[in-house]
Design a protein around this motif. Structure first.
Motif, PDB file in Angstrom:
ATOM      1  N   LEU A 131       0.832  -1.214   0.000  1.00 21.67           N
ATOM      2  CA  LEU A 131       0.000   0.000   0.000  1.00 21.67           C
ATOM      3  C   LEU A 131       0.865   1.262   0.000  1.00 21.67           C
ATOM      4  O   LEU A 131       1.962   1.260   0.561  1.00 21.67           O
ATOM      5  N   PRO A 132       0.389   2.339  -0.621  1.00 19.33           N
ATOM      6  CA  PRO A 132       1.108   3.625  -0.574  1.00 19.33           C
ATOM      7  C   PRO A 132       0.979   4.237   0.819  1.00 19.33           C
ATOM      8  O   PRO A 132      -0.070   4.793   1.168  1.00 19.33           O
ATOM      9  N   GLN A 133       2.037   4.121   1.629  1.00 16.66           N
ATOM     10  CA  GLN A 133       1.969   4.494   3.040  1.00 16.66           C
ATOM     11  C   GLN A 133       1.539   5.947   3.262  1.00 16.66           C
ATOM     12  O   GLN A 133       0.730   6.238   4.146  1.00 16.66           O
ATOM     13  N   GLN A 134       2.082   6.856   2.454  1.00 17.94           N
ATOM     14  CA  GLN A 134       1.765   8.267   2.656  1.00 17.94           C
ATOM     15  C   GLN A 134       0.280   8.537   2.425  1.00 17.94           C
ATOM     16  O   GLN A 134      -0.364   9.254   3.198  1.00 17.94           O
ATOM     17  N   LYS A 135      -0.289   7.954   1.378  1.00 21.77           N
ATOM     18  CA  LYS A 135      -1.709   8.166   1.077  1.00 21.77           C
ATOM     19  C   LYS A 135      -2.599   7.525   2.139  1.00 21.77           C
ATOM     20  O   LYS A 135      -3.644   8.085   2.515  1.00 21.77           O
ATOM     21  N   ILE A 136      -2.192   6.357   2.639  1.00 30.04           N
ATOM     22  CA  ILE A 136      -2.954   5.691   3.693  1.00 30.04           C
ATOM     23  C   ILE A 136      -2.963   6.547   4.952  1.00 30.04           C
ATOM     24  O   ILE A 136      -3.998   6.728   5.603  1.00 30.04           O
ATOM     25  N   ARG A 137      -1.798   7.091   5.321  1.00 33.91           N
ATOM     26  CA  ARG A 137      -1.726   7.943   6.509  1.00 33.91           C
ATOM     27  C   ARG A 137      -2.584   9.190   6.349  1.00 33.91           C
ATOM     28  O   ARG A 137      -3.250   9.635   7.287  1.00 33.91           O
ATOM     29  N   GLN A 138      -2.574   9.773   5.158  1.00 30.09           N
ATOM     30  CA  GLN A 138      -3.362  10.981   4.932  1.00 30.09           C
ATOM     31  C   GLN A 138      -4.859  10.695   4.980  1.00 30.09           C
ATOM     32  O   GLN A 138      -5.637  11.496   5.505  1.00 30.09           O
ATOM     33  N   LEU A 139      -5.272   9.542   4.446  1.00 27.38           N
ATOM     34  CA  LEU A 139      -6.676   9.156   4.519  1.00 27.38           C
ATOM     35  C   LEU A 139      -7.086   8.936   5.971  1.00 27.38           C
ATOM     36  O   LEU A 139      -8.161   9.384   6.410  1.00 27.38           O
ATOM     37  N   PHE A 140      -6.227   8.255   6.715  1.00 32.00           N
ATOM     38  CA  PHE A 140      -6.502   8.012   8.125  1.00 32.00           C
ATOM     39  C   PHE A 140      -6.566   9.324   8.896  1.00 32.00           C
ATOM     40  O   PHE A 140      -7.399   9.502   9.792  1.00 32.00           O
ATOM     41  N   ALA A 141      -5.688  10.263   8.547  1.00 32.78           N
ATOM     42  CA  ALA A 141      -5.687  11.577   9.191  1.00 32.78           C
ATOM     43  C   ALA A 141      -7.007  12.301   8.974  1.00 32.78           C
ATOM     44  O   ALA A 141      -7.549  12.933   9.890  1.00 32.78           O
ATOM     45  N   LEU A 142      -7.545  12.205   7.768  1.00 29.58           N
ATOM     46  CA  LEU A 142      -8.828  12.841   7.466  1.00 29.58           C
ATOM     47  C   LEU A 142      -9.955  12.208   8.286  1.00 29.58           C
ATOM     48  O   LEU A 142     -10.805  12.928   8.838  1.00 29.58           O
ATOM     49  N   ILE A 143      -9.962  10.878   8.393  1.00 20.60           N
ATOM     50  CA  ILE A 143     -10.974  10.187   9.194  1.00 20.60           C
ATOM     51  C   ILE A 143     -10.887  10.625  10.654  1.00 20.60           C
ATOM     52  O   ILE A 143     -11.902  10.912  11.299  1.00 20.60           O
ATOM     53  N   LEU A 144      -9.666  10.694  11.178  1.00 15.27           N
ATOM     54  CA  LEU A 144      -9.470  11.124  12.566  1.00 15.27           C
ATOM     55  C   LEU A 144      -9.963  12.541  12.785  1.00 15.27           C
ATOM     56  O   LEU A 144     -10.576  12.857  13.816  1.00 15.27           O
ATOM     57  N   LEU A 145      -9.688  13.420  11.827  1.00 16.01           N
ATOM     58  CA  LEU A 145     -10.102  14.815  11.959  1.00 16.01           C
ATOM     59  C   LEU A 145     -11.628  14.927  12.017  1.00 16.01           C
ATOM     60  O   LEU A 145     -12.173  15.670  12.848  1.00 16.01           O
ATOM     61  N   LEU A 146     -12.308  14.188  11.156  1.00 13.40           N
ATOM     62  CA  LEU A 146     -13.771  14.211  11.147  1.00 13.40           C
ATOM     63  C   LEU A 146     -14.336  13.642  12.445  1.00 13.40           C
ATOM     64  O   LEU A 146     -15.262  14.215  13.044  1.00 13.40           O
ATOM     65  N   MET A 147     -13.787  12.518  12.900  1.00 11.47           N
ATOM     66  CA  MET A 147     -14.273  11.888  14.129  1.00 11.47           C
ATOM     67  C   MET A 147     -14.009  12.767  15.341  1.00 11.47           C
ATOM     68  O   MET A 147     -14.878  12.922  16.213  1.00 11.47           O
ATOM     69  N   SER A 148     -12.810  13.354  15.416  1.00 17.75           N
ATOM     70  CA  SER A 148     -12.465  14.193  16.565  1.00 17.75           C
ATOM     71  C   SER A 148     -13.324  15.447  16.616  1.00 17.75           C
ATOM     72  O   SER A 148     -13.708  15.909  17.695  1.00 17.75           O
ATOM     73  N   SER A 149     -13.662  15.999  15.453  1.00 19.02           N
ATOM     74  CA  SER A 149     -14.530  17.180  15.408  1.00 19.02           C
ATOM     75  C   SER A 149     -15.916  16.843  15.950  1.00 19.02           C
ATOM     76  O   SER A 149     -16.503  17.609  16.723  1.00 19.02           O
ATOM     77  N   PHE A 150     -16.435  15.661  15.560  1.00 15.03           N
ATOM     78  CA  PHE A 150     -17.741  15.217  16.050  1.00 15.03           C
ATOM     79  C   PHE A 150     -17.714  15.038  17.570  1.00 15.03           C
ATOM     80  O   PHE A 150     -18.617  15.510  18.284  1.00 15.03           O
ATOM     81  N   ILE A 151     -16.677  14.359  18.078  1.00 13.30           N
ATOM     82  CA  ILE A 151     -16.575  14.111  19.519  1.00 13.30           C
ATOM     83  C   ILE A 151     -16.421  15.418  20.282  1.00 13.30           C
ATOM     84  O   ILE A 151     -17.032  15.614  21.346  1.00 13.30           O
ATOM     85  N   LEU A 152     -15.621  16.330  19.744  1.00 13.35           N
ATOM     86  CA  LEU A 152     -15.410  17.624  20.394  1.00 13.35           C
ATOM     87  C   LEU A 152     -16.721  18.398  20.504  1.00 13.35           C
ATOM     88  O   LEU A 152     -17.050  18.938  21.574  1.00 13.35           O
ATOM     89  N   ILE A 153     -17.493  18.434  19.422  1.00 19.46           N
ATOM     90  CA  ILE A 153     -18.770  19.140  19.433  1.00 19.46           C
ATOM     91  C   ILE A 153     -19.741  18.498  20.423  1.00 19.46           C
ATOM     92  O   ILE A 153     -20.388  19.186  21.215  1.00 19.46           O
ATOM     93  N   GLN A 154     -19.821  17.156  20.392  1.00 16.71           N
ATOM     94  CA  GLN A 154     -20.714  16.440  21.319  1.00 16.71           C
ATOM     95  C   GLN A 154     -20.332  16.701  22.766  1.00 16.71           C
ATOM     96  O   GLN A 154     -21.206  16.911  23.637  1.00 16.71           O
ATOM     97  N   THR A 155     -19.039  16.686  23.045  1.00 15.86           N
ATOM     98  CA  THR A 155     -18.571  16.891  24.420  1.00 15.86           C
ATOM     99  C   THR A 155     -18.868  18.304  24.890  1.00 15.86           C
ATOM    100  O   THR A 155     -19.335  18.505  26.024  1.00 15.86           O
ATOM    101  N   LEU A 156     -18.623  19.293  24.037  1.00 20.47           N
ATOM    102  CA  LEU A 156     -18.867  20.683  24.420  1.00 20.47           C
ATOM    103  C   LEU A 156     -20.362  20.931  24.619  1.00 20.47           C
ATOM    104  O   LEU A 156     -20.752  21.690  25.517  1.00 20.47           O
ATOM    105  N   LEU A 157     -21.205  20.293  23.815  1.00 21.00           N
ATOM    106  CA  LEU A 157     -22.654  20.455  23.971  1.00 21.00           C
ATOM    107  C   LEU A 157     -23.158  19.841  25.277  1.00 21.00           C
ATOM    108  O   LEU A 157     -24.181  20.288  25.819  1.00 21.00           O
ATOM    109  N   ASN A 158     -22.448  18.845  25.779  1.00 22.28           N
ATOM    110  CA  ASN A 158     -22.876  18.163  27.011  1.00 22.28           C
ATOM    111  C   ASN A 158     -22.272  18.758  28.272  1.00 22.28           C
ATOM    112  O   ASN A 158     -22.542  18.266  29.373  1.00 22.28           O
ATOM    113  N   PHE A 159     -21.428  19.782  28.134  1.00 18.49           N
ATOM    114  CA  PHE A 159     -20.808  20.389  29.318  1.00 18.49           C
ATOM    115  C   PHE A 159     -21.870  21.089  30.167  1.00 18.49           C
ATOM    116  O   PHE A 159     -22.807  21.678  29.673  1.00 18.49           O
TER     117      PHE A 159
END
Length: 249
Positions: A221-249
Motif C-alpha cells: 500500500l502507498p503508506q503516505q496516502k494511507i496515513r493521509q486518509l486516516f488523518a482525514l478520518i481522525l479529523l472528522l471523528m475528533s470534530s464530532f466528539i469535540l462538538i458532542q462533548t462541548l454540547l454536554n458540558f
C-alpha cells in the motif's frame, strides 16, 4: 455487522499503521454501542492490547521488534500509563473526552505529516524516555495506545524503518494496555461496573484477524496516502466528539 466492520477497521489500522486502534475503538463503543466513557476506555485497553499482542506473537519470527526501544521507550511509558490512569480516576469523564478529542486531532496532524525514514536504529535515550512518558500518560488518561506518537517517534528519533516501527509500537502498546487496564479495573470494581466481555472478545478476535491482514498488505500500500486518509478520518471523528462533548458540558 456493525461490530464486525468496526473490528476489521480497528485491526487493519493497527496492522498497517501500528496505531489508531484505541482512537477508533473508543468512539465505536461510546457512540455505536452506547457504552459509558469509563467502560469504553477500559474495554478499549483490553481490545487494543489483545490485538497488538496477538500480532506481535505471530510476527516474532520476522525479528522486526527493536527490543532496545521497547526498553527505553516502553518502560517509562508503562510507569506513566499507571500514573495517567490514576489521574483519570479523579477527573470528570467529560474532561477525558475533551482531551481525547484533542489527542485525536493531534494524531491526525502527526499522521498527515509523518514521512518514511530510512534504515536502522540510532537510539536517542533521553528523547526516548521523555516521549515514552508522554505516550504512557496519554494511554492511562484517555485509553489510547499512543501508536500515532510512537511510530513517528521511532521513525524520527530511533530512525527505524516503517515495518520495524510498527512492530515495536505494537509491542509497547500491548504492555501499556495491560498496565492501564489493571488500574481502570480497580476503579470499575470500586464503582460496581462490569465490562461486556462478549463484545470485547468478538472485537478482539476479528480485530486480530484484521491486524494480521493489515501487516500482510502493508508493504503493497502507498503508506503516505494511507496515513493521509486516516488523518482525514481522525479529523472528522475528533470534530464530532469535540462538538458532542462541548454540547454536554
Amino acid at each position: 455487522m456493525f461490530i464486525i466492520i468496526a473490528a476489521l477497521l480497528i485491526g487493519l489500522s493497527l496492522g498497517v499503521l501500528g496505531s489508531g486502534g484505541a482512537i477508533l475503538t473508543i468512539p465505536v463503543l461510546i457512540y455505536g454501542l452506547e457504552q459509558s466513557e469509563i467502560i469504553a476506555i477500559t474495554s478499549s485497553l483490553v481490545i487494543v492490547g489483545t490485538i497488538s499482542l496477538v500480532t506481535v506473537i505471530v510476527n516474532l519470527a520476522k525479528k522486526q521488534i527493536n527490543w532496545s526501544m521497547v526498553l527505553l521507550f516502553g518502560l517509562p511509558s508503562m510507569i506513566a500509563t499507571y500514573m495517567g490512569a490514576w489521574l483519570a480516576s479523579y477527573t470528570e469523564q467529560s474532561i477525558q473526552m475533551l482531551v481525547f478529542a484533542l489527542v485525536m486531532m493531534t494524531a491526525a496532524w502527526r499522521m498527515h505529516k509523518a514521512k518514511a525514514v530510512a534504515n536502522t536504529a540510532n537510539i536517542a535515550p533521553v528523547k526516548s524516555v521523555f516521549l515514552g512518558g508522554l505516550v504512557g500518560t496519554l494511554t492511562g488518561f484517555v485509553g489510547v495506545g499512543g501508536g500515532f506518537l510512537i511510530v513517528p517517534a521511532l521513525m524520527t528519533f530511533a530512525r527505524l524503518k516503517m515495518s520495524a516501527a510498527v512492530a515495536t509500537s505494537l509491542m509497547i502498546i500491548s504492555l501499556n494496555s495491560v498496565v492501564g487496564f489493571l488500574k481502570y479495573q480497580q476503579v470499575l470494581i470500586d464503582i460496581e461496573l462490569t465490562l461486556d466481555w462478549q463484545v470485547i472478545g468478538l472485537i478482539s478476535v476479528i480485530g486480530s484477524i484484521g491486524s494480521l491482514i493489515g501487516q500482510k498488505i502493508a508493504t503493497k500500500l502507498p503508506q503516505q496516502k494511507i496515513r493521509q486518509l486516516f488523518a482525514l478520518i481522525l479529523l472528522l471523528m475528533s470534530s464530532f466528539i469535540l462538538i458532542q462533548t462541548l454540547l454536554n458540558f
